[in-house]
Scaffold this active site. Structure first.
Site, mmCIF file in Angstrom:
data_model
loop_
_atom_site.group_PDB
_atom_site.id
_atom_site.type_symbol
_atom_site.label_atom_id
_atom_site.label_comp_id
_atom_site.label_asym_id
_atom_site.label_seq_id
_atom_site.Cartn_x
_atom_site.Cartn_y
_atom_site.Cartn_z
ATOM 1 C CB ILE A 1 -2.780 4.708 1.793
ATOM 2 C CG1 ILE A 1 -3.390 3.599 1.420
ATOM 3 C CG2 ILE A 1 -4.035 6.004 1.897
ATOM 4 C CD1 ILE A 1 -4.427 3.263 0.188
ATOM 5 C CB CYS B 1 5.873 10.510 8.978
ATOM 6 S SG CYS B 1 4.084 9.782 9.558
ATOM 7 N N GLY C 1 2.229 -7.737 12.219
ATOM 8 C CA GLY C 1 2.931 -8.342 10.783
ATOM 9 C C GLY C 1 2.508 -9.487 10.583
ATOM 10 N N GLY C 2 1.131 -9.652 9.855
ATOM 11 C CA GLY C 2 0.984 -10.759 9.086
ATOM 12 C C GLY C 2 0.211 -11.630 10.091
ATOM 13 C CG ASN D 1 -0.285 0.764 2.357
ATOM 14 O OD1 ASN D 1 -0.673 2.163 2.409
ATOM 15 N ND2 ASN D 1 0.102 0.121 3.440
ATOM 16 C CB THR E 1 -2.979 -7.506 5.846
ATOM 17 O OG1 THR E 1 -1.979 -6.451 5.806
ATOM 18 C CG2 THR E 1 -3.205 -7.865 4.497
ATOM 19 C CB ILE F 1 7.682 -4.456 12.113
ATOM 20 C CG1 ILE F 1 7.002 -5.530 11.138
ATOM 21 C CG2 ILE F 1 8.801 -5.203 13.031
ATOM 22 C CD1 ILE F 1 7.935 -6.355 10.191
ATOM 23 C CG ASN G 1 -0.953 5.974 13.782
ATOM 24 O OD1 ASN G 1 -0.622 6.665 12.968
ATOM 25 N ND2 ASN G 1 -0.215 4.814 13.888
#
Length: 299
Positions: free
Chosen positions: A70, A128, A241-242, A68, A264, A189, A98
């Site tokens: 975005i 960022c 993470g996954g 992504n 995800t 992460i 966030n």
């Protein structure tokens, strides 16, 4: 059976939270998920002013995951305070905001605005690009990590979670820098930088060329980093993470995470968080474990 966990003095009903940017601010998922059953909702990144994000296409499917770019599109602080916080306050879940920015001042402005808001924790997205430092992410330089952490800590009323980028040579160095800056919690992460090329169009799959890789493909890297960081610092960790099922979540906790975030998986199955929580509870029952805290860092 006790599922409660503690992050810097903030008690969560269970360790399951949502990964920023994959759950909006909860409203669009509320018909699929009982938000009262989540340990916490981590909102999409919030900036001091609205961000439009990157040009499209900005999502691409990859083997075992997705990319992504975005670009942290968000409606900005005013809309967030007026619309999203009141919605989340209706539920018995922790609100984790966030925060993103392009300069240290941007972050501090958002953190200052949140001082008097009824939110529980702040998660600072230091992946960022720092516009004042030539676009290198805040999270890729230990000195920047420590500086931004201490600046935010000076004004934050809520405990501060620093979200670490895996796109570094040594994640432990970044974790120690965040700890030195006064961070209360770490989350890791964030996505790994990746790329996909459409061979038929002979063009990049994303307008931005690169994007953040997430999903099951990155899980072994994430588990390893959570384990390393848990040994390097004394702070609680939110691991991500996954994570697709309860077993994945338990694995992160055994590596040293106190809580976990689901990202995800929400796109594949909007009810993923509920299935993961159920899977974790079943694992504890099957193994006669009375308190989820017993497995944290048990390896």
């Amino acid at each position: 059976m006790n599922m409660k966990v503690n992050l810097a003095g903030v008690e969560l009903n269970n360790p399951v939270t949502t990964a920023s940017g994959t759950f909006g601010s909860g409203a669009e998922y509320s018909e699929f998920v009982d938000l009262n059953k989540l340990g916490g909702v981590v909102t999409k990144g919030v900036a001091n002013i609205p961000w439009t994000g990157n040009p499209t296409p900005r999502i691409a499917e990859t083997y075992g995951g997705m990319l992504n770019a975005i670009g942290l599109q968000n409606p900005g602080m005013d809309v967030f305070v007026e619309r999203d916080i009141p919605f989340l306050k209706e539920f018995d879940t922790r609100i984790i905001v966030n925060v993103c920015g392009k300069t240290a001042e941007d972050y501090c402005e958002v953190v200052e605005r949140l001082q008097e808001q009824p939110v529980d924790l702040l998660e600072i997205n230091i992946s960022c690009p720092n516009v004042k430092e030539g676009g290198i992410a805040f999270g890729q330089n230990p000195k920047s990590v420590e500086e931004i952490t201490s600046k935010i800590k000076r004004i934050a009323k809520q405990p501060v979670i620093m979200k670490l980028s895996p796109n570094v040579t040594d994640i432990c160095e970044m974790a120690k820098a965040a700890e030195a800056g006064g961070a209360d919690v770490l989350s890791l992460i964030n996505t790994l930088t990746g790329m996909k090329i459409d061979i038929n169009k002979r063009a990049f799959a994303l307008a931005n060329k690169t994007g953040g890789l997430s999903g099951p493909a990155i899980k072994p890297v994430a588990v390893r980093m959570v384990y390393q960081v848990s040994k390097a610092v004394k702070l609680p960790i939110i691991g991500m993470g996954g994570i697709m099922n309860g077993e994945d979540a338990i694995e992160f906790m055994m590596a040293g995470a106190t809580a976990i975030s689901v990202g995800t998986a929400n796109f594949v199955n909007p009810g993923a968080t509920m299935n993961i929580l159920q899977g974790m509870e079943e694992y504890l029952k099957k193994n006669h474990i009375e308190d989820i805290n017993e497995i944290i860092g048990c390896v």
